[in-house]
Motif scaffolding. Structure first.
Motif, PDB file in Angstrom:
ATOM      1  N   TRP A  40       0.790  -1.231   0.000  1.00  0.00           N
ATOM      2  CA  TRP A  40       0.000   0.000   0.000  1.00  0.00           C
ATOM      3  C   TRP A  40       0.828   1.290   0.000  1.00  0.00           C
ATOM      4  N   PRO A  41       1.860   1.416   0.845  1.00  0.00           N
ATOM      5  CA  PRO A  41       2.584   2.702   0.862  1.00  0.00           C
ATOM      6  C   PRO A  41       3.120   3.119  -0.507  1.00  0.00           C
ATOM      7  N   SER A  42       3.604   2.166  -1.303  1.00  0.00           N
ATOM      8  CA  SER A  42       4.142   2.553  -2.614  1.00  0.00           C
ATOM      9  C   SER A  42       3.029   2.789  -3.632  1.00  0.00           C
ATOM     10  N   MET A  43       1.870   2.167  -3.413  1.00  0.00           N
ATOM     11  CA  MET A  43       0.756   2.378  -4.346  1.00  0.00           C
ATOM     12  C   MET A  43      -0.021   3.663  -4.042  1.00  0.00           C
ATOM     13  N   LYS A  44      -0.081   4.011  -2.768  1.00  0.00           N
ATOM     14  CA  LYS A  44      -0.917   5.145  -2.316  1.00  0.00           C
ATOM     15  C   LYS A  44      -0.754   6.414  -3.173  1.00  0.00           C
ATOM     16  N   PRO A  45       0.506   6.833  -3.454  1.00  0.00           N
ATOM     17  CA  PRO A  45       0.648   8.077  -4.247  1.00  0.00           C
ATOM     18  C   PRO A  45       0.147   7.961  -5.687  1.00  0.00           C
ATOM     19  N   THR A  46      -0.097   6.738  -6.160  1.00  0.00           N
ATOM     20  CA  THR A  46      -0.575   6.571  -7.541  1.00  0.00           C
ATOM     21  C   THR A  46      -2.102   6.616  -7.625  1.00  0.00           C
ATOM     22  N   THR A  47      -2.779   6.706  -6.461  1.00  0.00           N
ATOM     23  CA  THR A  47      -4.245   6.753  -6.465  1.00  0.00           C
ATOM     24  C   THR A  47      -4.698   8.209  -6.497  1.00  0.00           C
ATOM     25  N   PRO A  48      -5.935   8.460  -6.946  1.00  0.00           N
ATOM     26  CA  PRO A  48      -6.372   9.867  -7.081  1.00  0.00           C
ATOM     27  C   PRO A  48      -6.286  10.664  -5.770  1.00  0.00           C
ATOM     28  N   PHE A  49      -6.732  10.103  -4.652  1.00  0.00           N
ATOM     29  CA  PHE A  49      -6.693  10.841  -3.389  1.00  0.00           C
ATOM     30  C   PHE A  49      -6.182   9.988  -2.227  1.00  0.00           C
ATOM     31  N   GLY A  50      -5.233   9.078  -2.535  1.00  0.00           N
ATOM     32  CA  GLY A  50      -4.601   8.296  -1.461  1.00  0.00           C
ATOM     33  C   GLY A  50      -5.515   7.288  -0.799  1.00  0.00           C
ATOM     34  N   LYS A  51      -6.554   6.849  -1.527  1.00  0.00           N
ATOM     35  CA  LYS A  51      -7.498   5.896  -0.935  1.00  0.00           C
ATOM     36  C   LYS A  51      -7.851   4.788  -1.905  1.00  0.00           C
ATOM     37  N   LEU A  52      -8.308   3.691  -1.347  1.00  0.00           N
ATOM     38  CA  LEU A  52      -8.901   2.595  -2.116  1.00  0.00           C
ATOM     39  C   LEU A  52     -10.342   2.433  -1.664  1.00  0.00           C
TER      40      LEU A  52
END
Lengths: 204, 204
Positions: A40-52
């Motif tokens: 999750w920490p490395s994926m978080k910045p690739t999401t629109p607002f840091g959420k899933l």
């Protein structure tokens, strides 16, 4: 070419399950990506607002699970018969959101004394207040939430009512037979029944 | 006969103001009922889920301010050009809701030490995280939120950004010129400019 959908969430039902139920009911293929906590920490910045969850399609990434469900519900004719029904879906889903927020505050509470106080307040006041009103609405709508027919709001409620029984006990819905019937009818729907039988088993 | 609308809320902007901005912009008449705190306990049981605002029309009472705005926005052609734009409105309004929830948790916090900690966390992390992303979105959409045109989402943001400056200071948006421009353009819209000049003055 058919739209390719990719749904990304943690390995749990949570906020993604109403989306998965919609896909199952619509019998539309999608990639059900479940990430593990260390990813999750490395994926978080690739999401629109840091959420899933996020849903990817047509080369775009979209967050906000309720907005996604409304969009898919519209696409698959699950928003009722007119704008009034569509408004009722939105109202009832946001009402569920209010209740879930209060349950969430209890579940996140760290102080045991305050946690117990919040639990008692939920069980004695908040939950009966909401569920009695919702029970009446579902009763008046032939065991659906809106307009006596299946809408995307029913999928949101079915997923939450399943968790509700896990948190507060299998008998917690016994006083609300219409809500229980709503939940059960959604989980018996063609497509959904098969999904529930094969989906990964997770706590929430 | 034209639809008669009656909006009931406390004497404040709060959750009702985006609805009032929509009425002002659409130049549609409505009854703007503002109750005083002592009236609330007796009125509460007459509302759908014990909350305000409620909008009454066609003999029905509806709660949930965001759902009401989406409904009115649809009626008055403020949901963008297609279902994708409509989805973006929903996503961005729910994203604002996430941020408002965190600001609300800080404002409701009773313990002064925890409150200060929450404030610092908001100012140093949460708010810049959200506002930088939103600033970029508004920049790419010609100082609107969605599709380079006015939508009901802009009304939600304008009302919140006004409160944001009140809570965090008039200079709090200086680093976000496009968000500031969005807020200002909404408050300059015909109908809204007149409403703001004549509306009751309240703190929030």
């Amino acid at each position: 070419m058919e739209t390719q959908y990719k749904l990304t969430y943690f390995n749990g039902r949570g906020l993604a399950e109403p989306i998965r139920l919609l896909f199952a009911y619509a019998k539309v293929e999608y990639e059900d990506v479940r990430i593990e906590k260390p990813q999750w920490p490395s994926m978080k910045p690739t999401t629109p607002f840091g959420k899933l969850p996020i849903l990817e399609f047509d080369g775009k990434k979209v967050g906000q699970s309720v907005a996604i469900c409304r969009y898919l519900g519209k696409k698959w004719n699950l928003t009722g018969k007119d704008d009034w029904d569509s408004l009722q879906c939105d109202v009832l889903v946001d009402t569920l959101g209010d209740l879930k927020q209060q349950v969430g505050q209890y579940r996140m509470e760290q102080d045991p004394a305050i946690k117990e106080e919040k639990k008692q307040n939920l069980i004695k006041e908040t939950i009966p207040f909401y569920l009695q009103k919702l029970e009446q609405i579902v009763k008046e709508n032939d065991d659906y939430l809106v307009g006596g027919q299946l809408t995307w709001a029913d999928f949101q409620y079915a997923a939450s009512l399943e968790n509700f029984e896990l948190i507060f006990g299998k008998e917690a819905l016994d006083q609300y037979p219409h809500l229980k019937a709503l939940k059960e009818r959604v989980f018996e729907l063609p497509g959904i029944k098969e999904w529930v039988a094969k989906r990964p088993v997770t706590e929430f």
